[in-house]
Motif scaffolding. Sequence first.
Motif, PDB file in Angstrom:
ATOM      1  N   ASN A  90       0.824  -1.213   0.000  1.00 42.93           N
ATOM      2  CA  ASN A  90       0.000   0.000   0.000  1.00 42.93           C
ATOM      3  C   ASN A  90       0.856   1.260   0.000  1.00 42.93           C
ATOM      4  O   ASN A  90       0.511   2.267  -0.609  1.00 42.93           O
ATOM      5  N   ASN A 224      -8.560   2.342  -2.133  1.00 46.35           N
ATOM      6  CA  ASN A 224      -7.727   1.394  -1.381  1.00 46.35           C
ATOM      7  C   ASN A 224      -8.490   0.120  -1.030  1.00 46.35           C
ATOM      8  O   ASN A 224      -7.890  -0.939  -0.884  1.00 46.35           O
ATOM      9  N   ASN A 253      -7.050  -2.881   4.683  1.00 47.11           N
ATOM     10  CA  ASN A 253      -7.535  -1.680   4.002  1.00 47.11           C
ATOM     11  C   ASN A 253      -8.922  -1.259   4.489  1.00 47.11           C
ATOM     12  O   ASN A 253      -9.224  -0.058   4.589  1.00 47.11           O
ATOM     13  N   ASN A 293      -2.102   5.614   3.696  1.00 45.94           N
ATOM     14  CA  ASN A 293      -1.411   4.323   3.622  1.00 45.94           C
ATOM     15  C   ASN A 293      -0.314   4.179   4.668  1.00 45.94           C
ATOM     16  O   ASN A 293      -0.179   3.125   5.287  1.00 45.94           O
TER      17      ASN A 293
END
Length: 547
Positions: A90, A224, A253, A293
Motif C-alpha cells: 500500500n 484502497n 484496508n 497508507n
Amino acid sequence: METIFMFIGGFGMFLYGMNIMGSGLQKAAGNKMKQLLGMLTNNRVLGVIVGALVTFIVQSSSATTVMIVGFVNAGLVNLSQAVGVIMGANIGTTLTAWMVAMGEWSQYLKPGFIAPMVVGVGVFLMFFSKDRRKKQIGEILVGFGMLFIGLEYMSDSMRDHRDSPVFKQAFAFLGQNPVLGILAGALVTFVVQSSSASVGILQTLAAATFLPLNAAVYIILGQNIGTCMTALLSSIGANKTAKRAAYVHLLFNLIGSVLFAIVIFVLFTFINPEIGGIQTTMTNISIVHTIFNVGSTIVLFPFANHLVRLSTKIVRGEDKPERDDEDSILRHLDERILETPSFAVENAIKEVAHMGKLAIDNTKLATEAIYERDIEKFNQVIEEEKHINLVEKLITEYLVKISNTPLNQHQQLIINNLFNTVNDIERVGDHAENIAELAEYYISKDLYMSNEAIEEMKEISDKTIETIEFAIDARESENMDLIRKVIENEELVDTLEETLRERHIKRLSQNLCDSTTGVVFLDLISNLERISDHALNIAYYVKDEIL
C-alpha cells in the motif's frame, strides 16, 4: 465524443506507460529482486520495506498482493511473512501518485513539456545503444514518458468541462455522502484493476475540473478498498492459507479506511466544515493518499497478529496434508507468481532443484536394489520415474509461461538453461530406471557378483551420486565452489569407469565372473558415468550464468 475519445485514449496510454515502466524497472532490478525475496523473513518491518519496493518496481499494489497470495499458496512464504509485504504494498503505490503530481511543482515538470523529451531519449537508448543496461533505462524512460502523455491527454479532454455544473454537483454530492464516495472509488479501482491508475484518474480530474477535498478523500479511501478485490478474486482455487492472505489485505484496508473515514467525517462535519469544500490539487491527493497508507500501516502494524487471527475466523479449517500429485506440483508452480517475473524465475529454480532431488533419490534406490537384492525398490523406482516425468512436463510448461513475461537478458539465459537442466535431470531419471531394470534382471536370473565387484560398484555409485548432488545444489545456490567440485568429481568418475571396466574384463577373462553378470556390471557403471555427464552439463549451465 471527442472528449470521451481523448480521455479513453489518454487513459490507455497512461496504463500502457505504467506497464512499460514497470517492465523496464523489473528488468533493471534483475538479481536485486532475488535479494528482496531473501529478505522475506518473519521480520515484518523488512516485509513492509520489501512490499513497498516491489510495488514501486512492478507499478501495481494489486500485482504485489496477487503475487503474495501465490507465494503463500506455493508454500514459499507463510502468512506471518505475508502480512508485512501486504502493508508495504500500500505504501509503494503512493510513489506513482507523487510522480503524477510532479507536473504541479514546476513548468519544466509538466507532462506536455517533459514527456516528448523523455520518450525521445528513451527510444534513442532502446534503438541505438548496444549496452543492455542502457536499453533497460530506455524502456523505463519510454514508459515514464507515455504515462505523462496519457495524463496530458486525459487532462486536455476535461479542460473544456472545468466549469461544468454536472461535475461540480456530482463531486459535491459524493463529498457529502462518505459511503457513496467510498463506493465510487472502490468501483472504479475494481474496474481498472489498479489503485495507482485510479488515483491517477482522480489526480487528472483534480487538475482539470473542480474537485472538492472531501470528495477526493472519500474516493481515495474507496480506491484502497477496491484494490483488494483483485487479490480476493485471485485467491479463488488457492489453499486456505492463501485465501487468508487475501482477506488480511482486505481487512487491513477496510479497517484503515473505516478509521480514517470516521476522523475525516468528524473534521469535515464538526471541526472545520469549510475545509472539505476547497478545491483539491494533484499534490493534495498524493499527500492524502500517502497519509492514509503510511498512517494505516503505523496504526495497524502492532495488530498484525490479530489480522491473521481474524482471517482464520473468516476462512475456517486447515489445509489437507499435501499429496505428491499433479495438484501439489501445480500449487508450487503458482501462476500468480508470474505477476513478478523475477520471483517466478527464482521459484522455477527451486522447483527444478526439487525435481533434481527426486532423480537423485531414485538413483539411490536403483543402486540399493542391486546391492540389497530388493525387488520392492525396483518397483518404487519405476513408480517414481512416472512422477519425475510428470514433474518435467509441468515445469516445462511453467518455464514456457515465464519466457513469455518481461525478462532481462540474464533472466532469459537462466530460463533457457533451466529448460536444458530439466532435460538433463529427466535423463538422470531414465538412467536410474535403466539401473533398476538391471537390478530386476540381476535378481530374477539369480545372478551374483564377487565381493570385489560389489565394492567397486558402490565406489562409483557413491561418487556419481555425490556429483549430481553437488550439481543440483549449485543450481539452487549458484555456488562456484560446488561447480568446481562437480568438474573434479566428473573427471574422477570418468577415470573410475575406465579403470573398473578394464578390471572387470580382466576378471571375465580369468573366469572369475560370469559373463551374464559381467554385462550387468558393465551396463551399470556405464549408466552411472552418463549420470555424472548430465551433472557436469547442469554445472556448466550455472557457470555460464555466473560468468
